[in-house]
Design a protein around this motif. Structure first.
Motif, PDB file in Angstrom:
ATOM      1  N   SER A  36       0.822  -1.202   0.000  1.00 53.48           N
ATOM      2  CA  SER A  36       0.000   0.000   0.000  1.00 53.48           C
ATOM      3  C   SER A  36       0.861   1.259   0.000  1.00 53.48           C
ATOM      4  N   ASP A  37       0.194   2.387  -0.209  1.00 53.80           N
ATOM      5  CA  ASP A  37       0.907   3.669  -0.172  1.00 53.80           C
ATOM      6  C   ASP A  37       1.368   4.011   1.234  1.00 53.80           C
ATOM      7  N   ALA A  38       0.556   3.663   2.232  1.00 51.28           N
ATOM      8  CA  ALA A  38       0.916   4.006   3.605  1.00 51.28           C
ATOM      9  C   ALA A  38       0.190   3.106   4.590  1.00 51.28           C
ATOM     10  N   ILE A  39       0.792   2.970   5.751  1.00 52.11           N
ATOM     11  CA  ILE A  39       0.169   2.333   6.915  1.00 52.11           C
ATOM     12  C   ILE A  39      -0.402   3.449   7.770  1.00 52.11           C
ATOM     13  N   VAL A  40      -1.655   3.360   8.129  1.00 47.16           N
ATOM     14  CA  VAL A  40      -2.314   4.420   8.899  1.00 47.16           C
ATOM     15  C   VAL A  40      -2.638   3.897  10.293  1.00 47.16           C
ATOM     16  N   ALA A  57       0.326  -0.469  21.480  1.00 43.71           N
ATOM     17  CA  ALA A  57       0.137  -1.741  20.782  1.00 43.71           C
ATOM     18  C   ALA A  57      -0.112  -1.513  19.294  1.00 43.71           C
ATOM     19  N   ARG A  58      -0.885  -0.488  18.971  1.00 39.94           N
ATOM     20  CA  ARG A  58      -1.128  -0.168  17.557  1.00 39.94           C
ATOM     21  C   ARG A  58       0.164   0.268  16.870  1.00 39.94           C
ATOM     22  N   LEU A  59       0.935   1.117  17.541  1.00 38.80           N
ATOM     23  CA  LEU A  59       2.178   1.622  16.959  1.00 38.80           C
ATOM     24  C   LEU A  59       3.185   0.497  16.726  1.00 38.80           C
ATOM     25  N   GLU A  60       3.281  -0.422  17.664  1.00 41.34           N
ATOM     26  CA  GLU A  60       4.206  -1.543  17.502  1.00 41.34           C
ATOM     27  C   GLU A  60       3.791  -2.427  16.331  1.00 41.34           C
ATOM     28  N   HIS A  61       2.498  -2.599  16.156  1.00 45.44           N
ATOM     29  CA  HIS A  61       2.028  -3.406  15.027  1.00 45.44           C
ATOM     30  C   HIS A  61       2.334  -2.700  13.710  1.00 45.44           C
ATOM     31  N   ALA A  62       2.140  -1.386  13.672  1.00 44.98           N
ATOM     32  CA  ALA A  62       2.460  -0.625  12.462  1.00 44.98           C
ATOM     33  C   ALA A  62       3.952  -0.726  12.137  1.00 44.98           C
ATOM     34  N   ASP A  67       8.382  -2.800   8.800  1.00 41.25           N
ATOM     35  CA  ASP A  67       9.576  -3.626   8.681  1.00 41.25           C
ATOM     36  C   ASP A  67       9.387  -4.750   7.665  1.00 41.25           C
ATOM     37  N   GLU A  68       8.138  -5.188   7.493  1.00 41.22           N
ATOM     38  CA  GLU A  68       7.841  -6.238   6.513  1.00 41.22           C
ATOM     39  C   GLU A  68       7.729  -5.691   5.094  1.00 41.22           C
ATOM     40  N   VAL A  73       5.648   4.280   4.217  1.00 38.12           N
ATOM     41  CA  VAL A  73       5.340   5.390   5.125  1.00 38.12           C
ATOM     42  C   VAL A  73       4.348   4.924   6.183  1.00 38.12           C
ATOM     43  N   ILE A  74       4.532   5.396   7.414  1.00 39.25           N
ATOM     44  CA  ILE A  74       3.532   5.204   8.468  1.00 39.25           C
ATOM     45  C   ILE A  74       2.913   6.564   8.768  1.00 39.25           C
TER      46      ILE A  74
END
Length: 202
Positions: A36-40, A57-62, A67-68, A73-74
């Motif tokens: 995708s263009d970005a992770i939101v 928890a949300r930030l760590e998942h993002a 990293d994958e 962009v986040i």
């Protein structure tokens, strides 16, 4: 006849609520990670710039998704409550920068007091950059409503919910969130509005 009509209406309402709750539960179990263009990352509470446990928890998942290679962009999004020094977006961006995400891979959108305002602000930022696709990161029970709102705002949205944090710790907590989200989702579909100010379901 009146009693029958009332009974039918009540039955229909109960069936709608049950089917919505089931759909929320089902989508919460999915994990879409298309390129995708970005992770939101949808915002949650922060305390003087420090993300709450739910937000962390949300930030760590993002960060895991970044990293994958899911997106380059986040995007962190969310405004601030009266009296706050930091916005949710700023607190999230700073947390990620301090935990290894390059600053040029971070974009803070410091707007939105609820999910609807946040996704609309993100959609405007995407339009300015000719972006379209997003992977949304939130709690599992929030995924269906967030995805619907993002799609209504013009984004090509998928959801990758976090599996950590207080929102998923116990079955009682999960049930409470599902019930809240059922009410919030049905309100949005009926009125096109969000529920700002309602704890946990804005």
């Amino acid at each position: 006849m009146g009693v029958r009509v009332l009974g039918a209406a009540v039955t229909a309402a109960l069936l709608l609520a049950a089917s919505t709750a089931t759909a929320i539960w089902w989508i919460a179990r999915q994990d879409a990670r298309p390129a995708s263009d970005a992770i939101v990352v949808l915002g949650s509470a922060q305390y003087n710039g420090v993300p709450s446990s739910i937000f962390e928890a949300r930030l760590e998942h993002a960060r895991e998704l970044y990293d994958e290679g899911v997106a380059p962009v986040i995007v962190t999004v969310g405004g601030k409550a009266t009296g706050d020094t930091f916005t949710e977006a700023e607190a999230g961006r700073d947390y990620l920068a301090q935990n290894g995400v390059p600053e040029d891979a971070l974009l803070a959108v410091p707007e939105g007091v609820d999910t609807l305002e946040s996704v609309r602000a993100v959609a405007a930022e995407f339009a300015d950059r000719d972006w379209n696709s997003a992977v949304l990161v939130s709690d599992p029970w929030h995924a269906m409503r967030a995805e619907r709102m993002a799609e209504d705002a013009g984004l090509d949205a998928a959801s990758s919910p976090t599996r950590q944090g207080p929102a998923v710790q116990t079955r009682t907590t999960q049930l409470r969130y599902i019930l809240r989200e059922t009410a919030a989702y049905l309100l949005y579909r009926a009125t096109g509005e969000s529920v700002a100010g309602a704890p946990g379901i804005g």
